[in-house]
Design a protein around this motif. Structure first.
Motif, mmCIF file in Angstrom:
data_model
loop_
_atom_site.group_PDB
_atom_site.id
_atom_site.type_symbol
_atom_site.label_atom_id
_atom_site.label_comp_id
_atom_site.label_asym_id
_atom_site.label_seq_id
_atom_site.Cartn_x
_atom_site.Cartn_y
_atom_site.Cartn_z
ATOM 1 N N GLN A 71 -6.281 -0.204 -9.949
ATOM 2 C CA GLN A 71 -5.100 0.160 -9.168
ATOM 3 C C GLN A 71 -5.003 -0.661 -7.891
ATOM 4 O OE1 GLN A 71 -5.058 4.176 -7.672
ATOM 5 N NE2 GLN A 71 -2.920 4.083 -7.008
ATOM 6 N N GLN A 72 -3.845 -1.258 -7.675
ATOM 7 C CA GLN A 72 -3.565 -1.921 -6.410
ATOM 8 C C GLN A 72 -3.194 -0.831 -5.393
ATOM 9 O OE1 GLN A 72 -3.972 -4.983 -5.573
ATOM 10 N NE2 GLN A 72 -4.095 -6.098 -7.515
ATOM 11 N N GLU A 73 -3.964 -0.723 -4.321
ATOM 12 C CA GLU A 73 -3.730 0.335 -3.343
ATOM 13 C C GLU A 73 -3.207 -0.232 -2.027
ATOM 14 O OE1 GLU A 73 -6.601 3.830 -3.422
ATOM 15 O OE2 GLU A 73 -7.881 2.173 -4.087
ATOM 16 N N PRO A 74 -2.088 0.290 -1.529
ATOM 17 C CA PRO A 74 -1.571 -0.148 -0.223
ATOM 18 C C PRO A 74 -2.339 0.543 0.907
ATOM 19 C CG PRO A 74 -0.116 1.499 -1.177
ATOM 20 C CD PRO A 74 -1.211 1.279 -2.177
ATOM 21 N N ILE A 75 -3.090 -0.227 1.661
ATOM 22 C CA ILE A 75 -3.927 0.379 2.707
ATOM 23 C C ILE A 75 -3.760 -0.299 4.066
ATOM 24 C CG2 ILE A 75 -5.687 1.181 1.076
ATOM 25 C CD1 ILE A 75 -7.368 -1.266 1.907
ATOM 26 N N TRP A 76 -3.011 -1.418 4.125
ATOM 27 C CA TRP A 76 -2.956 -2.192 5.362
ATOM 28 C C TRP A 76 -1.975 -1.593 6.368
ATOM 29 C CZ3 TRP A 76 -3.785 -8.040 5.857
ATOM 30 C CH2 TRP A 76 -4.931 -8.418 5.156
ATOM 31 N N MET A 77 -2.360 -1.698 7.622
ATOM 32 C CA MET A 77 -1.438 -1.466 8.742
ATOM 33 C C MET A 77 -1.677 -2.618 9.693
ATOM 34 S SD MET A 77 -1.625 -0.373 12.191
ATOM 35 C CE MET A 77 -0.284 -0.054 13.345
ATOM 36 N N LEU A 78 -0.612 -3.296 10.122
ATOM 37 C CA LEU A 78 -0.816 -4.455 10.989
ATOM 38 C C LEU A 78 0.259 -4.554 12.061
ATOM 39 C CD1 LEU A 78 1.371 -6.731 9.894
ATOM 40 C CD2 LEU A 78 -0.334 -7.044 8.121
#
Length: 313
Positions: free
Chosen positions: A68-75
């Motif tokens: 699973q590709q998981e969206p985890i970034w905050m920038l």
């Protein structure tokens, strides 16, 4: 004459060193604009962007093996040359330099990206696979969608947590994979890794079970997803019929029933070894453990795990 030859050698060596330095400077990522087409980050500096969706180029966040590709970034971009990225593992922001290469390609946070779109409300990055400073386009098939905090709150009127959940297309895809795996629970090519893996719990004092832990050397090169893609367990059985140690894979169906998967032995011993391993499963593992099948998006399905089983008389 000898002094002239020595001087010539020194000049050749110096020239070689200068060429190496110059070549390295030209081929490595550098700050600045190499082709005059650098997308500017300065207009969106100071805005908090949250990764809302990470998917393959087919639009799905899962692949056929269960990854699973998981969206985890905050920038947050500080300026054209610096970005601040939130680390979930460290629970803090860290600043990273931005290196611009060409054709909207950047490197920051140890990753390579191609900027596909950029404005104050949203961004789309293509995650690149780079080897030898060359982009492997066939392997660069992951896209990351970001929305600004204000756009999520005021325009989409939702939360980051909701946006990051798998969507309907993911559910439809996983359901089809689940149905196939459960139709063919004993065929390794039909099963796939569970996002929430098989759980094993001892219900007999003569059996102990734990997740296999990699030592630092083994862990090198293994991604965070490796643990759920290829689950391994250590099992020790006391008062076994004899001393033994076997490593083998096991298929666990949607109901928690175990069957021998793959093992290594000489061809002439394959039948007898399979009978022994299935006997260990039926006599000890199936009766002395509580076995909870793996699930993906809440759906139980057949999956494959690896066992290292030690028996002690």
């Amino acid at each position: 004459m000898q002094e002239q030859l020595s001087e010539l050698r020194r000049n050749i060596i110096l020239l070689f060193i200068l060429c190496v330095v110059f070549f390295s400077a030209c081929t490595g990522p550098t700050k600045g604009n190499r082709d005059g087409k650098r997308p500017p980050f300065l207009p969106i500096a100071g805005i908090d962007f949250y990764e809302a969706r990470r998917s393959f180029d087919n639009g799905l966040s899962f692949d056929t093996i269960g990854f699973q590709q998981e969206p985890i970034w905050m920038l947050r971009f500080i300026n054209n040359d610096t970005v601040s990225i939130y680390s979930p593992t460290l629970n803090m922001m860290g600043e990273y330099p931005i290196y611009y290469d060409h054709d909207s390609i950047f490197n920051f946070g140890t990753e390579w990206f191609r900027v596909k779109s950029l404005d104050k409300d949203s961004m789309l990055f293509q995650r690149l696979s780079v080897k030898g400073l060359r982009v492997k386009e066939s392997l660069s098939n992951v896209y990351m969608k970001f929305y600004s905090e204000s756009f999520i709150r005021d325009s989409l009127k939702t939360t980051v947590e909701e946006l990051r959940k798998p969507n309907r297309a993911d559910s439809v895809f996983i359901r089809s994979r689940v149905e196939r795996a459960n139709r063919n629970p004993l065929i390794i090519d039909s099963v796939f890794s569970a996002r929430d893996g098989v759980q094993l719990r001892s219900i007999n004092q003569n059996l102990s079970v734990s997740r296999y832990e990699y030592d630092p050397g083994e862990a090198i090169g293994k991604s965070l997803a490796y643990r759920y893609l290829y689950p391994e367990f250590d099992i020790e059985i006391n008062k076994a019929y004899k001393d033994f140690y076997y490593s083998f894979s096991v298929l666990v169906d949607q109901y928690g029933k175990m069957s021998v998967g793959k093992f290594i032995t000489s061809p002439e011993f394959e039948e007898s070894r399979e009978r022994v391993l299935q006997g260990i499963i039926d006599v000890y593992l199936q009766n002395w453990m509580e076995i909870k099948p793996g699930t993906t998006l809440g759906m139980p399905h057949s999956t494959l795990i690896m066992l290292h089983v030690k028996g002690v008389q």
